[in-house]
Every structure is written in C-alpha cells, then in structure tokens.
Scaffold this motif. Structure first.
Motif, mmCIF file in Angstrom:
data_model
loop_
_atom_site.group_PDB
_atom_site.id
_atom_site.type_symbol
_atom_site.label_atom_id
_atom_site.label_comp_id
_atom_site.label_asym_id
_atom_site.label_seq_id
_atom_site.Cartn_x
_atom_site.Cartn_y
_atom_site.Cartn_z
ATOM 1 N N ILE A 171 0.814 29.183 60.093
ATOM 2 C CA ILE A 171 -0.585 29.263 59.671
ATOM 3 C C ILE A 171 -0.848 30.591 58.977
ATOM 4 O O ILE A 171 -1.511 30.650 57.935
ATOM 5 N N ASP A 172 -0.332 31.670 59.542
ATOM 6 C CA ASP A 172 -0.528 32.980 58.911
ATOM 7 C C ASP A 172 0.117 33.028 57.527
ATOM 8 O O ASP A 172 -0.451 33.580 56.582
ATOM 9 N N MET A 173 1.327 32.452 57.404
ATOM 10 C CA MET A 173 1.991 32.470 56.108
ATOM 11 C C MET A 173 1.180 31.692 55.075
ATOM 12 O O MET A 173 0.990 32.134 53.940
ATOM 13 N N LEU A 174 0.679 30.524 55.457
ATOM 14 C CA LEU A 174 -0.109 29.708 54.535
ATOM 15 C C LEU A 174 -1.431 30.396 54.191
ATOM 16 O O LEU A 174 -1.881 30.374 53.038
ATOM 17 N N ARG A 175 -2.032 31.018 55.176
ATOM 18 C CA ARG A 175 -3.329 31.656 54.976
ATOM 19 C C ARG A 175 -3.222 32.886 54.073
ATOM 20 O O ARG A 175 -4.147 33.197 53.317
ATOM 21 N N LEU A 176 -2.081 33.560 54.130
ATOM 22 C CA LEU A 176 -1.918 34.830 53.420
ATOM 23 C C LEU A 176 -0.952 34.746 52.245
ATOM 24 O O LEU A 176 -0.662 35.777 51.624
ATOM 25 N N ARG A 177 -0.459 33.548 51.932
ATOM 26 C CA ARG A 177 0.494 33.437 50.824
ATOM 27 C C ARG A 177 -0.086 34.036 49.554
ATOM 28 O O ARG A 177 -1.230 33.792 49.184
ATOM 29 N N ARG A 178 0.723 34.818 48.862
ATOM 30 C CA ARG A 178 0.279 35.481 47.632
ATOM 31 C C ARG A 178 1.452 35.555 46.674
ATOM 32 O O ARG A 178 2.551 35.973 47.048
ATOM 33 N N SER A 179 1.238 35.130 45.436
ATOM 34 C CA SER A 179 2.284 35.262 44.434
ATOM 35 C C SER A 179 2.477 36.730 44.077
ATOM 36 O O SER A 179 1.545 37.537 44.143
ATOM 37 N N THR A 180 3.695 37.070 43.705
ATOM 38 C CA THR A 180 4.016 38.403 43.196
ATOM 39 C C THR A 180 4.416 38.238 41.740
ATOM 40 O O THR A 180 5.279 37.414 41.429
ATOM 41 N N THR A 181 3.796 38.984 40.849
ATOM 42 C CA THR A 181 4.079 38.802 39.424
ATOM 43 C C THR A 181 5.566 39.030 39.140
ATOM 44 O O THR A 181 6.215 39.891 39.751
ATOM 45 N N ALA A 182 6.091 38.264 38.211
ATOM 46 C CA ALA A 182 7.514 38.334 37.890
ATOM 47 C C ALA A 182 7.939 39.739 37.483
ATOM 48 O O ALA A 182 9.061 40.161 37.776
ATOM 49 N N ASP A 183 7.043 40.471 36.831
ATOM 50 C CA ASP A 183 7.372 41.837 36.408
ATOM 51 C C ASP A 183 7.597 42.776 37.588
ATOM 52 O O ASP A 183 8.141 43.873 37.404
ATOM 53 N N CYS A 184 7.147 42.375 38.772
ATOM 54 C CA CYS A 184 7.288 43.220 39.969
ATOM 55 C C CYS A 184 8.412 42.747 40.879
ATOM 56 O O CYS A 184 8.507 43.189 42.026
ATOM 57 N N LEU A 185 9.260 41.851 40.385
ATOM 58 C CA LEU A 185 10.359 41.339 41.199
ATOM 59 C C LEU A 185 11.656 42.057 40.868
ATOM 60 O O LEU A 185 11.869 42.528 39.752
ATOM 61 N N GLY A 186 12.525 42.152 41.852
ATOM 62 C CA GLY A 186 13.830 42.770 41.645
ATOM 63 C C GLY A 186 14.829 42.220 42.638
ATOM 64 O O GLY A 186 14.579 41.242 43.348
ATOM 65 N N GLU A 187 15.995 42.869 42.697
ATOM 66 C CA GLU A 187 17.026 42.488 43.656
ATOM 67 C C GLU A 187 16.614 42.931 45.060
ATOM 68 O O GLU A 187 15.859 43.889 45.201
ATOM 69 N N PRO A 188 17.136 42.263 46.083
ATOM 70 C CA PRO A 188 18.007 41.095 46.006
ATOM 71 C C PRO A 188 17.218 39.800 45.917
ATOM 72 O O PRO A 188 16.032 39.753 46.255
ATOM 73 N N GLY A 189 17.906 38.768 45.454
ATOM 74 C CA GLY A 189 17.380 37.422 45.504
ATOM 75 C C GLY A 189 18.137 36.643 46.558
ATOM 76 O O GLY A 189 19.046 37.172 47.208
ATOM 77 N N PRO A 190 17.781 35.406 46.771
ATOM 78 C CA PRO A 190 18.486 34.596 47.774
ATOM 79 C C PRO A 190 19.932 34.329 47.363
ATOM 80 O O PRO A 190 20.221 34.118 46.184
ATOM 81 N N ASP A 191 20.820 34.352 48.352
ATOM 82 C CA ASP A 191 22.199 33.977 48.057
ATOM 83 C C ASP A 191 22.276 32.456 47.920
ATOM 84 O O ASP A 191 21.288 31.749 48.110
ATOM 85 N N ASP A 192 23.456 31.968 47.600
ATOM 86 C CA ASP A 192 23.593 30.548 47.288
ATOM 87 C C ASP A 192 23.201 29.667 48.468
ATOM 88 O O ASP A 192 22.467 28.681 48.305
ATOM 89 N N ALA A 193 23.662 30.022 49.661
ATOM 90 C CA ALA A 193 23.376 29.194 50.830
ATOM 91 C C ALA A 193 21.879 29.166 51.117
ATOM 92 O O ALA A 193 21.309 28.106 51.414
ATOM 93 N N THR A 194 21.226 30.323 50.997
ATOM 94 C CA THR A 194 19.786 30.382 51.255
ATOM 95 C C THR A 194 19.020 29.626 50.191
ATOM 96 O O THR A 194 18.059 28.895 50.490
ATOM 97 N N LEU A 195 19.441 29.764 48.949
ATOM 98 C CA LEU A 195 18.756 29.068 47.870
ATOM 99 C C LEU A 195 18.853 27.556 48.051
ATOM 100 O O LEU A 195 17.886 26.825 47.809
ATOM 101 N N GLN A 196 20.007 27.084 48.485
ATOM 102 C CA GLN A 196 20.152 25.646 48.718
ATOM 103 C C GLN A 196 19.192 25.167 49.801
ATOM 104 O O GLN A 196 18.593 24.083 49.690
ATOM 105 N N LYS A 197 19.016 25.953 50.841
ATOM 106 C CA LYS A 197 18.065 25.597 51.895
ATOM 107 C C LYS A 197 16.639 25.600 51.366
ATOM 108 O O LYS A 197 15.817 24.738 51.712
ATOM 109 N N MET A 198 16.323 26.559 50.516
ATOM 110 C CA MET A 198 14.989 26.634 49.935
ATOM 111 C C MET A 198 14.714 25.429 49.044
ATOM 112 O O MET A 198 13.612 24.861 49.060
#
Length: 209
Positions: A24-51
């Motif tokens: 509930i907290d995650m849904l209530r507070l979900r917020r996008s982060t602009t692409a220009d503010c993203l960096g490493e690390p990203g999800p590894d292959d196994a995590t990305l597959q789960k996502m």
C-alpha cells in the motif's frame, strides 16, 4: 523480499487478495524518476526477467497477450541510438549536429530501456480498446515492479515512439505500435512530489433519477 517462489501452475487455486501495508505504501507513494536522473546500476538479467514476468501479469480479456517487449542494454543502446539519430535527421534536416547527437543518446540515459510493444489482434472478439488498456496495465506493472525491486523508472514515448523509420527498426508489425519506453535504473537525484489531482473533483456517485 521473497522473489524465489515458483510461479503458480495453470488451474492452481490462489489467494484472492494479498493484504500488505508495504505494498500500500509503495502504491501510495510511487513516483516516476525522470530518465535524465537515472544511472547505474540497473537490474541484472535474472531480476529483469522477474520484473517482466510481473509486468506481463496484467488483466487480459481472452488471454490474447497483446504485447511484447524489446530490451535495450549495454552497447545495444548506443547502436539503436544510430537509428534514432538518422530518423531525427530525416525529420529535421535543418537540425544542428549537436541536437542530432543528443537524440542519438536518448537510450543512454538509463542502464535498461524496455520498449513495450502493443500488438492488437483486430480479428479477436475482444475490443481493440480493451487490448490497448491491457498494454497500458503492462507498462504500469513494470513501473511498479521496478520500484519493488529497488529501481527508479520512467515511462516515456517521445517522438521516436511514433516515428515510422524507428518502428521499422523495431520490426513492428501491421497492427503494432510502441506503447512506451520504460527507462530503468538507479536514481542519481531524488524526485520531488508532483501536483496530484483533487480526488473529490474526480468522483461522482451514480444515483438513479
């Protein structure tokens, strides 16, 4: 985080709800982060597959699966950037060289970019609008899965979601189009809360005459 449980088998009886204050907290507070503010690390292959498995678990009338994913990671981001740069130059022949180069760097803003492709089946009895809504739910699920796994993300379209040459490079079929590019990584700067709608202005209650 419990993410090693096996997926339920077809026909298996399942819980109808999953009460969770954390969710509930995650849904209530979900917020996008602009692409220009993203960096490493990203999800590894196994995590990305789960996502992606979570993303695909969306309402889908008649189980059409009217979507697919195209992943951009590593050098593929820059290689596809050449496609973006050429397409932008074709559209804007007077554009300055630096602007063309900027467009070619779009996918380098995040470690992982997922193109969510809408694949509508016009022959199905399921209305096209319902199929499109399914794809939107897939995109939102991927944003939520990103957050649940500790990554920041943004759902964008921008001009290259609608460009014919870019679509050809993605191998889009006759009834396919880009629903969005989901940029996923780690936030370099914390996002700030944005203005939200006044809920009372959006709600009405049906009352028969």
């Amino acid at each position: 985080m419990r993410d090693d449980a096996a997926a339920p088998e077809f026909g298996q009886e399942m819980a109808a709800a999953h009460p969770s204050a954390e969710a509930i907290d995650m849904l209530r507070l979900r917020r996008s982060t602009t692409a220009d503010c993203l960096g490493e690390p990203g999800p590894d292959d196994a995590t990305l597959q789960k996502m992606l498995a979570i993303a695909a678990r969306a309402p889908d009338h008649r189980r059409l699966t009217p979507f697919r994913f195209v992943l951009f990671r590593g050098d593929a981001r820059a290689q596809f950037g050449d496609v973006l740069a050429r397409a932008y130059r074709d559209n804007e022949p007077a554009a300055e060289t630096e602007r063309v180069a900027l467009e070619g760097r779009r996918f380098l803003r995040a470690p992982v970019v997922v193109a969510v492709i809408s694949s509508v089946n016009p022959e199905s009895r399921t209305p096209e609008w319902e199929q499109i809504l399914t794809v939107g739910a897939v995109c939102q699920n991927l944003l939520l899965a990103s957050s649940a796994y500790g990554f920041a993300a943004q759902w964008l379209t921008e001009w290259y979601a609608f460009d014919e040459n870019v679509g050809d490079a993605l191998g889009l079929g006759e009834n396919e189009r880009v629903a969005g590019y989901i940029y996923i990584g780690t936030a370099r700067d914390l996002p700030r809360e944005r203005a939200r709608p006044v809920l009372t202005e959006l709600i009405s209650e049906y009352s028969p005459d």
